[in-house]
Design an enzyme around this catalytic site. Structure first.
Site, mmCIF file in Angstrom:
data_model
loop_
_atom_site.group_PDB
_atom_site.id
_atom_site.type_symbol
_atom_site.label_atom_id
_atom_site.label_comp_id
_atom_site.label_asym_id
_atom_site.label_seq_id
_atom_site.Cartn_x
_atom_site.Cartn_y
_atom_site.Cartn_z
ATOM 1 N N CYS A 80 0.744 -1.373 -0.096
ATOM 2 C CA CYS A 80 0.166 -0.150 0.145
ATOM 3 C C CYS A 80 0.777 1.341 0.051
ATOM 4 O O CYS A 80 0.393 2.479 0.016
ATOM 5 C CB CYS A 80 -1.093 -0.050 1.198
ATOM 6 S SG CYS A 80 -2.008 -1.712 1.227
ATOM 7 N N HIS A 103 -12.061 10.430 -8.580
ATOM 8 C CA HIS A 103 -11.306 10.453 -9.574
ATOM 9 C C HIS A 103 -9.915 11.589 -9.391
ATOM 10 O O HIS A 103 -9.288 12.043 -10.146
ATOM 11 C CB HIS A 103 -11.663 10.672 -11.054
ATOM 12 C CG HIS A 103 -12.525 9.551 -11.598
ATOM 13 N ND1 HIS A 103 -13.590 9.136 -11.324
ATOM 14 C CD2 HIS A 103 -12.163 8.738 -12.520
ATOM 15 C CE1 HIS A 103 -14.132 8.200 -11.833
ATOM 16 N NE2 HIS A 103 -13.071 7.787 -12.792
ATOM 17 N N GLU A 113 -13.254 0.400 2.043
ATOM 18 C CA GLU A 113 -12.290 0.708 1.160
ATOM 19 C C GLU A 113 -12.054 -0.545 -0.061
ATOM 20 O O GLU A 113 -11.795 -0.542 -1.026
ATOM 21 C CB GLU A 113 -10.999 0.854 2.198
ATOM 22 C CG GLU A 113 -9.786 1.333 0.896
ATOM 23 C CD GLU A 113 -8.558 1.677 1.760
ATOM 24 O OE1 GLU A 113 -7.682 0.729 2.387
ATOM 25 O OE2 GLU A 113 -8.362 2.698 2.255
HETATM 26 N N1 LIG Z 1 -6.379 -0.075 9.246
HETATM 27 C C1 LIG Z 1 -6.202 -0.001 8.036
HETATM 28 N N2 LIG Z 1 -5.406 -0.912 7.449
HETATM 29 C C2 LIG Z 1 -5.230 -0.828 6.031
HETATM 30 C C3 LIG Z 1 -5.748 0.156 5.270
HETATM 31 C C4 LIG Z 1 -6.477 1.092 6.108
HETATM 32 O O1 LIG Z 1 -6.848 2.321 5.426
HETATM 33 N N3 LIG Z 1 -6.667 1.016 7.411
HETATM 34 N N4 LIG Z 1 -5.502 0.303 3.961
HETATM 35 C C5 LIG Z 1 -4.640 -0.517 3.360
HETATM 36 C C6 LIG Z 1 -4.491 -0.404 1.756
HETATM 37 O O2 LIG Z 1 -5.004 0.607 1.310
HETATM 38 C C7 LIG Z 1 -5.078 -1.612 1.085
HETATM 39 O O3 LIG Z 1 -5.317 -1.216 -0.334
HETATM 40 C C8 LIG Z 1 -6.593 -2.321 1.456
HETATM 41 O O4 LIG Z 1 -6.060 -3.153 2.544
HETATM 42 P P1 LIG Z 1 -6.762 -4.635 2.511
HETATM 43 O O5 LIG Z 1 -8.390 -4.444 2.688
HETATM 44 O O6 LIG Z 1 -6.005 -5.259 3.257
HETATM 45 O O7 LIG Z 1 -6.709 -5.016 0.943
HETATM 46 P P2 LIG Z 1 -7.036 -6.316 0.428
HETATM 47 O O8 LIG Z 1 -8.089 -6.360 -0.434
HETATM 48 O O9 LIG Z 1 -5.634 -6.845 -0.300
HETATM 49 O O10 LIG Z 1 -7.287 -7.413 1.635
HETATM 50 P P3 LIG Z 1 -7.721 -9.015 1.457
HETATM 51 O O11 LIG Z 1 -7.492 -9.529 3.055
HETATM 52 O O12 LIG Z 1 -7.009 -9.473 0.394
HETATM 53 O O13 LIG Z 1 -9.086 -8.725 1.174
HETATM 54 C C9 LIG Z 1 -3.972 -1.766 3.926
HETATM 55 N N5 LIG Z 1 -4.252 -1.808 5.480
HETATM 56 ZN ZN LIG Z 2 -5.471 1.403 -0.416
#
Ligand SMILES: Nc1nc2c(c(=O)[nH]1)N=C([C@H](O)[C@H](O)COP(=O)(O)OP(=O)(O)OP(=O)(O)O)CN2
Ligand SMILES: [Zn+2]
Length: 138
Positions: free
Chosen positions: A34, A75, A123
């Site tokens: 990230c 965007h 997200e």
């Molecule tokens: N507490 C937080 N942890 C993370 C955030 C956040 O905003 N708050 N953001 C990210 C990254 O932006 C990432 O793109 C999104 O995280 P995540 O949901 O882990 O992404 P995945 O879809 O890869 O997760 P899966 O477990 O594979 O569904 C990271 N952490």
């Molecule tokens: Zn992200």
């Protein structure tokens, strides 16, 4: 889409769902992948309550809420937004920034007493945050 809603005794409760596409990055090695610029389709749910309607019969116009958020974030690269000049655009900080924008709007643009109870910010399909402001001492 149904979300957890805090218990309240207001006569009206409005919920507005909206989504926008934006890029962001978390400028820290500990954020792993990230740390690289990437995008999400963010899903937002805004909960506003009140006991009185405005002269249109609205608590607040749904489209005003949508335009407020879409104008600011859709965007765009979130890291360039002034709200994130000192803090990274995470789900948590974005949820709080959206709350602050909505709170400012309803206080400045609406004459009927309204309160934003919570913001839900999704997200990814598997990760979302709920932001609920602390009760303000009157
Ligand atoms: N507490 C937080 N942890 C993370 C955030 C956040 O905003 N708050 N953001 C990210 C990254 O932006 C990432 O793109 C999104 O995280 P995540 O949901 O882990 O992404 P995945 O879809 O890869 O997760 P899966 O477990 O594979 O569904 C990271 N952490
Ligand atoms: Zn992200």
């Amino acid at each position: 889409m149904m979300y957890p809603i805090p218990v309240h005794d207001y006569e009206y409760e409005l919920n507005k769902d909206l989504n926008f596409s934006a890029a962001h990055f978390i400028p820290d090695k500990r954020a792993g992948k990230c740390e690289r610029v990437h995008g999400h389709t963010y899903h937002v749910n805004i909960t506003i309550v009140g006991d009185t309607l405005d002269e249109l019969g609205f608590l607040v116009n749904f489209s005003a809420l949508k335009n407020l958020i879409m104008e600011a974030f859709d965007h765009r690269l979130l890291n360039e937004h002034e709200a994130f000049s000192e803090i990274p655009p995470t789900s948590e900080t974005l949820a709080k920034v959206i709350y602050e924008m909505v709170d400012k709007y309803i206080k400045e643009e609406q004459e009927n007493e309204l309160q934003c109870l919570q913001i839900i910010l999704r997200e990814t399909p598997t990760s979302y945050v709920v932001y609920r402001p602390k009760e303000k001492d009157e």
